[in-house]
Design a protein around this motif. Sequence first.
Motif, short mmCIF file in Angstrom:
data_model
loop_
_atom_site.label_atom_id
_atom_site.label_comp_id
_atom_site.label_asym_id
_atom_site.label_seq_id
_atom_site.Cartn_x
_atom_site.Cartn_y
_atom_site.Cartn_z
N PRO A 204 0.80 -1.23 0.00
CA PRO A 204 0.00 0.00 0.00
C PRO A 204 0.83 1.28 0.00
O PRO A 204 0.57 2.19 -0.80
N CYS A 207 2.77 1.69 -3.41
CA CYS A 207 1.91 2.03 -4.54
C CYS A 207 1.37 3.46 -4.42
O CYS A 207 1.33 4.20 -5.41
N GLU A 208 0.93 3.83 -3.22
CA GLU A 208 0.40 5.18 -3.03
C GLU A 208 1.44 6.24 -3.36
O GLU A 208 1.17 7.21 -4.09
N LEU A 230 0.51 -5.15 -4.77
CA LEU A 230 -0.47 -5.44 -3.73
C LEU A 230 -0.75 -6.94 -3.65
O LEU A 230 -1.88 -7.40 -3.84
N GLU A 233 -3.87 -8.62 -2.03
CA GLU A 233 -5.22 -8.23 -2.43
C GLU A 233 -5.74 -9.14 -3.55
O GLU A 233 -5.01 -9.93 -4.14
N TRP A 368 -10.13 -2.18 5.16
CA TRP A 368 -8.94 -1.36 4.89
C TRP A 368 -8.98 -0.85 3.46
O TRP A 368 -9.77 -1.33 2.64
N CYS A 369 -8.15 0.12 3.19
CA CYS A 369 -8.16 0.75 1.86
C CYS A 369 -6.76 1.19 1.49
O CYS A 369 -6.02 1.72 2.31
N THR A 370 -6.40 0.97 0.23
CA THR A 370 -5.19 1.53 -0.36
C THR A 370 -5.62 2.73 -1.18
O THR A 370 -6.44 2.60 -2.10
N TYR A 371 -5.05 3.91 -0.88
CA TYR A 371 -5.57 5.17 -1.43
C TYR A 371 -4.87 5.58 -2.72
O TYR A 371 -4.43 6.72 -2.88
N THR A 372 -4.78 4.61 -3.63
CA THR A 372 -4.35 4.92 -4.99
C THR A 372 -5.55 5.47 -5.76
O THR A 372 -6.64 5.61 -5.21
N GLU A 375 -9.08 3.77 -5.75
CA GLU A 375 -8.84 3.18 -4.44
C GLU A 375 -9.21 1.70 -4.46
O GLU A 375 -10.09 1.28 -5.23
#
Length: 499
Positions: A204, A207-208, A230, A233, A368-372, A375
């Motif tokens: 995460p 990548c962000e 990721l 995921e 949870w979250c990946t903020y790309t 998202e």
Amino acid sequence: MEPIDPFDETLEQNIRPRNWPTPTPTDRYNLVVIGAGAAGLVTAVGAAGLGAKVALIERNSLGGDCLNSGCVPSKALIKSSRVASGVQGARQFGVKISGQPTVNFPTAMRRMRRLRSEISSNDAAERFRNLGIDVFFGQGQFLNSETIEVAGQRLQFAKAVIATGARAAAPPIPGLDSVPYLTNETLFSLGQLPTRMGVIGAGPIGCEMAQTFARFGSRVFLVESMHGILPREDPDAARCVRDSLARDGVTLLCCGKELKVSRAGEAIRLQVNSHGSSYDETVDTLLVAVGRAPNVEGLGLDAVDVVFDAKGVQVNDRLRTTNPRIFAAGDICSPYQFTHAADFMARIVIQNALFLGRARASALTIPWCTYTSPELAHVGLSATTAEQQNIAVDTFTQALGEVDRAVLDGEKDGFCRIHVRKGTDRIVGATLVASNAGDMISEITVAMQHGIGLKKLASTIHPYPTQAEVIRKVGDQYNRTRLTPRIKRLMANWFSWTR
């Protein structure tokens, strides 16, 4: 911390005030909390609010990673990069742009520091003192099962909480110790935008930040030892994000083998094999975005028989350590290293430590979250983890390209995937890929937490047009599976009879 402008001076005055007076300890505290990150702060404030006498100990600065080097500064920069990307793509929406938009990186960083300093008032030492909490700065160390020493003072306690979190830890990469590199703890002190940037680790954070700096204008090389990005995921979801990173100019070197790092004059040389090809690139700045180590040093855990290992402090499902008077919460003991997970673990500790509660960490439903961009948000089980746990599931997937609002927004790349226990509508997990997936996943999290099935989500009215309608459409898919051949025959007979 070395203040470089008034915003950092404000930040420092809030979270590590100079000349802070060491409190005089009370005879005995109901609770002593070591570590003032998310878990520690929530524990201290919650306990004090209930009337407990609380001491809070912090070795460095209040707020922990989230405020100083994690969620807050990273999301401020991500927002700036999204605006930059939006301006660069404005022509497709009929907006006329004169010339090539450019990013003033120092201004973006200054905005981040300003916002961080504003938010830091929530974590200010003065605020906690006003709440009745004794705040001690220094290394806390257990002397025995009822005494902690800090700043020359001995604090007596009934219960204690370890909430010291974790820190960035570089992996054993040949040559890494011979070059200067950044981690999330130092990245946000950059003054100038790197022309060329290397990022090691496509989790995460990697990548962000790879996408953020590419949108700012850096030439970014993202190195990952596993396939794709990721790796924990859903593969289809990770593929959506990977394609977006590629469009933003990030060069992905995945399945990276035999990575070597060395100096090349003032630059840093990266040598790596990726998918059968050898790459030899030089970068100005290197970010190591992989590896974490628990902060257990100097706590005197052996003196109180608290068992720990390379992953952190060992706790049971009630978040009690191997010493019945000592609990732990947050990154120091959790596989879920998120601020919101630390927050709710702290609530469990308050119940169990102060009120003989029986709350269980395993009962938490943690999204949870990946903020790309887009998202990637997730909650519960994936198809892989369900299979590993021998849980049979039915899976329903709805593409965003069939949701009107996503089409209108020009954001068709994404989907909603929901897993239910086979033969039922009980939701056991979900993955969302969308521009605001971190917000949208909460609807599914609520359903899982409170036993609301996919059938009821299908009957929930969403405003039209919104991207969240994708969740209802997944529910519609489930409802269509209930129309079995037998039911179709019965309905055909009914309509024939009522004609």
